[in-house]
Scaffold this motif. Structure first.
Motif, PDB file in Angstrom:
ATOM      1  N   LEU A  50     -16.388  -2.063  13.361  1.00 27.52           N
ATOM      2  CA  LEU A  50     -17.671  -1.949  13.197  1.00 27.52           C
ATOM      3  C   LEU A  50     -18.346  -1.773  11.782  1.00 27.52           C
ATOM      4  CD1 LEU A  50     -20.426  -0.321  14.365  1.00 27.52           C
ATOM      5  CD2 LEU A  50     -19.441   1.700  13.813  1.00 27.52           C
ATOM      6  N   GLU A  51     -19.272  -2.667  11.633  1.00 27.38           N
ATOM      7  CA  GLU A  51     -20.243  -2.629  10.236  1.00 27.38           C
ATOM      8  C   GLU A  51     -21.086  -1.597  10.190  1.00 27.38           C
ATOM      9  OE1 GLU A  51     -20.540  -6.710   9.026  1.00 27.38           O
ATOM     10  OE2 GLU A  51     -18.402  -6.855   8.671  1.00 27.38           O
ATOM     11  N   ILE A  52     -21.365  -0.915   9.335  1.00 27.75           N
ATOM     12  CA  ILE A  52     -22.639  -0.020   8.999  1.00 27.75           C
ATOM     13  C   ILE A  52     -23.468  -0.803   7.840  1.00 27.75           C
ATOM     14  CG2 ILE A  52     -23.640   2.084   8.780  1.00 27.75           C
ATOM     15  CD1 ILE A  52     -21.038   3.225  10.086  1.00 27.75           C
ATOM     16  N   TRP A  53     -24.447  -1.314   8.002  1.00 25.40           N
ATOM     17  CA  TRP A  53     -25.401  -1.718   7.097  1.00 25.40           C
ATOM     18  C   TRP A  53     -26.236  -0.829   6.541  1.00 25.40           C
ATOM     19  CZ3 TRP A  53     -26.763  -7.281   9.706  1.00 25.40           C
ATOM     20  CH2 TRP A  53     -25.700  -7.853   9.868  1.00 25.40           C
ATOM     21  N   ILE A  54     -26.233  -0.468   5.377  1.00 22.89           N
ATOM     22  CA  ILE A  54     -27.252   0.554   5.066  1.00 22.89           C
ATOM     23  C   ILE A  54     -28.506  -0.032   4.157  1.00 22.89           C
ATOM     24  CG2 ILE A  54     -27.645   2.474   3.308  1.00 22.89           C
ATOM     25  CD1 ILE A  54     -24.626   3.220   3.823  1.00 22.89           C
ATOM     26  N   PHE A  55     -29.564   0.083   4.502  1.00 20.28           N
ATOM     27  CA  PHE A  55     -30.881  -0.589   3.839  1.00 20.28           C
ATOM     28  C   PHE A  55     -31.559   0.741   3.280  1.00 20.28           C
ATOM     29  CE2 PHE A  55     -29.823  -3.652   6.972  1.00 20.28           C
ATOM     30  CZ  PHE A  55     -30.112  -4.835   6.535  1.00 20.28           C
TER      31      PHE A  55
ATOM     32  N   PRO B 267     -16.882  -0.955   0.588  1.00 15.59           N
ATOM     33  CA  PRO B 267     -17.969  -1.275   0.513  1.00 15.59           C
ATOM     34  C   PRO B 267     -18.618  -2.391  -0.282  1.00 15.59           C
ATOM     35  CG  PRO B 267     -18.066   1.220   0.035  1.00 15.59           C
ATOM     36  CD  PRO B 267     -16.423   0.604  -0.250  1.00 15.59           C
ATOM     37  N   THR B 268     -19.338  -3.260   0.234  1.00 17.51           N
ATOM     38  CA  THR B 268     -20.009  -4.358  -0.730  1.00 17.51           C
ATOM     39  C   THR B 268     -20.746  -3.790  -1.746  1.00 17.51           C
ATOM     40  OG1 THR B 268     -21.925  -4.785   0.785  1.00 17.51           O
ATOM     41  CG2 THR B 268     -19.998  -5.810   1.235  1.00 17.51           C
ATOM     42  N   PRO B 269     -21.016  -4.474  -2.912  1.00 12.17           N
ATOM     43  CA  PRO B 269     -21.919  -4.005  -3.807  1.00 12.17           C
ATOM     44  C   PRO B 269     -23.450  -3.904  -3.542  1.00 12.17           C
ATOM     45  CG  PRO B 269     -20.368  -5.664  -4.689  1.00 12.17           C
ATOM     46  CD  PRO B 269     -20.103  -5.659  -3.125  1.00 12.17           C
ATOM     47  N   ILE B 270     -23.962  -3.060  -4.020  1.00 13.60           N
ATOM     48  CA  ILE B 270     -25.488  -2.926  -3.538  1.00 13.60           C
ATOM     49  C   ILE B 270     -26.188  -4.298  -3.909  1.00 13.60           C
ATOM     50  CG2 ILE B 270     -27.559  -1.691  -3.919  1.00 13.60           C
ATOM     51  CD1 ILE B 270     -25.541   0.794  -4.462  1.00 13.60           C
ATOM     52  N   SER B 271     -26.946  -4.960  -3.205  1.00 12.43           N
ATOM     53  CA  SER B 271     -27.642  -6.079  -3.518  1.00 12.43           C
ATOM     54  C   SER B 271     -29.086  -5.787  -2.949  1.00 12.43           C
ATOM     55  CB  SER B 271     -27.097  -7.405  -2.793  1.00 12.43           C
ATOM     56  OG  SER B 271     -26.700  -7.087  -1.636  1.00 12.43           O
TER      57      SER B 271
ATOM     58  N   LEU C 259     -20.677  -1.150   4.904  1.00 12.74           N
ATOM     59  CA  LEU C 259     -19.423  -0.269   5.244  1.00 12.74           C
ATOM     60  C   LEU C 259     -18.585  -0.775   6.549  1.00 12.74           C
ATOM     61  CD1 LEU C 259     -20.883   3.281   4.747  1.00 12.74           C
ATOM     62  CD2 LEU C 259     -19.975   1.962   2.862  1.00 12.74           C
ATOM     63  N   SER C 260     -17.367  -1.068   6.235  1.00 16.79           N
ATOM     64  CA  SER C 260     -16.574  -1.447   7.363  1.00 16.79           C
ATOM     65  C   SER C 260     -15.623  -0.492   7.818  1.00 16.79           C
ATOM     66  CB  SER C 260     -15.891  -2.652   6.945  1.00 16.79           C
ATOM     67  OG  SER C 260     -16.945  -3.714   6.729  1.00 16.79           O
ATOM     68  N   TYR C 261     -15.599  -0.227   9.115  1.00 18.23           N
ATOM     69  CA  TYR C 261     -14.591   1.064   9.893  1.00 18.23           C
ATOM     70  C   TYR C 261     -13.920   0.062  10.931  1.00 18.23           C
ATOM     71  CZ  TYR C 261     -16.897   4.053   6.531  1.00 18.23           C
ATOM     72  OH  TYR C 261     -17.017   4.654   5.456  1.00 18.23           O
TER      73      TYR C 261
END
Length: 116
Positions: free
Chosen positions: A53-58, A90-94, A106-108
């Motif tokens: 699962l990926e959780i994309w934070i906006f 986590p990927t860098p904030i973009s 985030l990836s879990y």
């Protein structure tokens, strides 16, 4: 299913959670977008599958100073949930210009008994 379990848990903690196709076109409040990357076989054992699962934070444009703190809160809540492992850093904030938001991912995953 990982997607449902974690989504219900985070909603109960007060987070705005949605899946692909449910999110507003412009980000006006912090949002967790769930992307179910599916279930696959593992190389560990024939009896386990891996649910990912990926959780994309906006997070809204005008509040950059709050993004990192919000991300850490989400990570802490997921750690308290307990039933998952972090797959990647986590990927860098973009910036997502279309959503008018800051963005990170985030990836879990978790292992589940393979059904026969």
């Amino acid at each position: 299913m990982l997607f449902q379990d974690l989504s219900i848990y985070l909603k109960g903690k007060g987070y705005k959670v949605c899946s692909i196709g449910q999110m507003d076109k412009i980000c006006t409040e912090p949002t967790l977008l769930f992307y179910d990357t599916g279930e696959g076989e593992t190389t560990i054992t024939k009896n386990l599958n891996k649910q990912s699962l990926e959780i994309w934070i906006f997070y809204p444009y005008d509040r950059f100073s709050e993004v990192e703190g919000f991300k850490k809160e989400v990570e802490k809540a997921i750690k308290e949930f307990g039933k998952v492992r972090q797959a990647y850093d986590p990927t860098p904030i973009s910036i997502d210009n279309d959503m008018k938001a800051y963005f990170t991912k985030l990836s879990y995953f978790r292992y589940v008994q393979r059904r026969r």
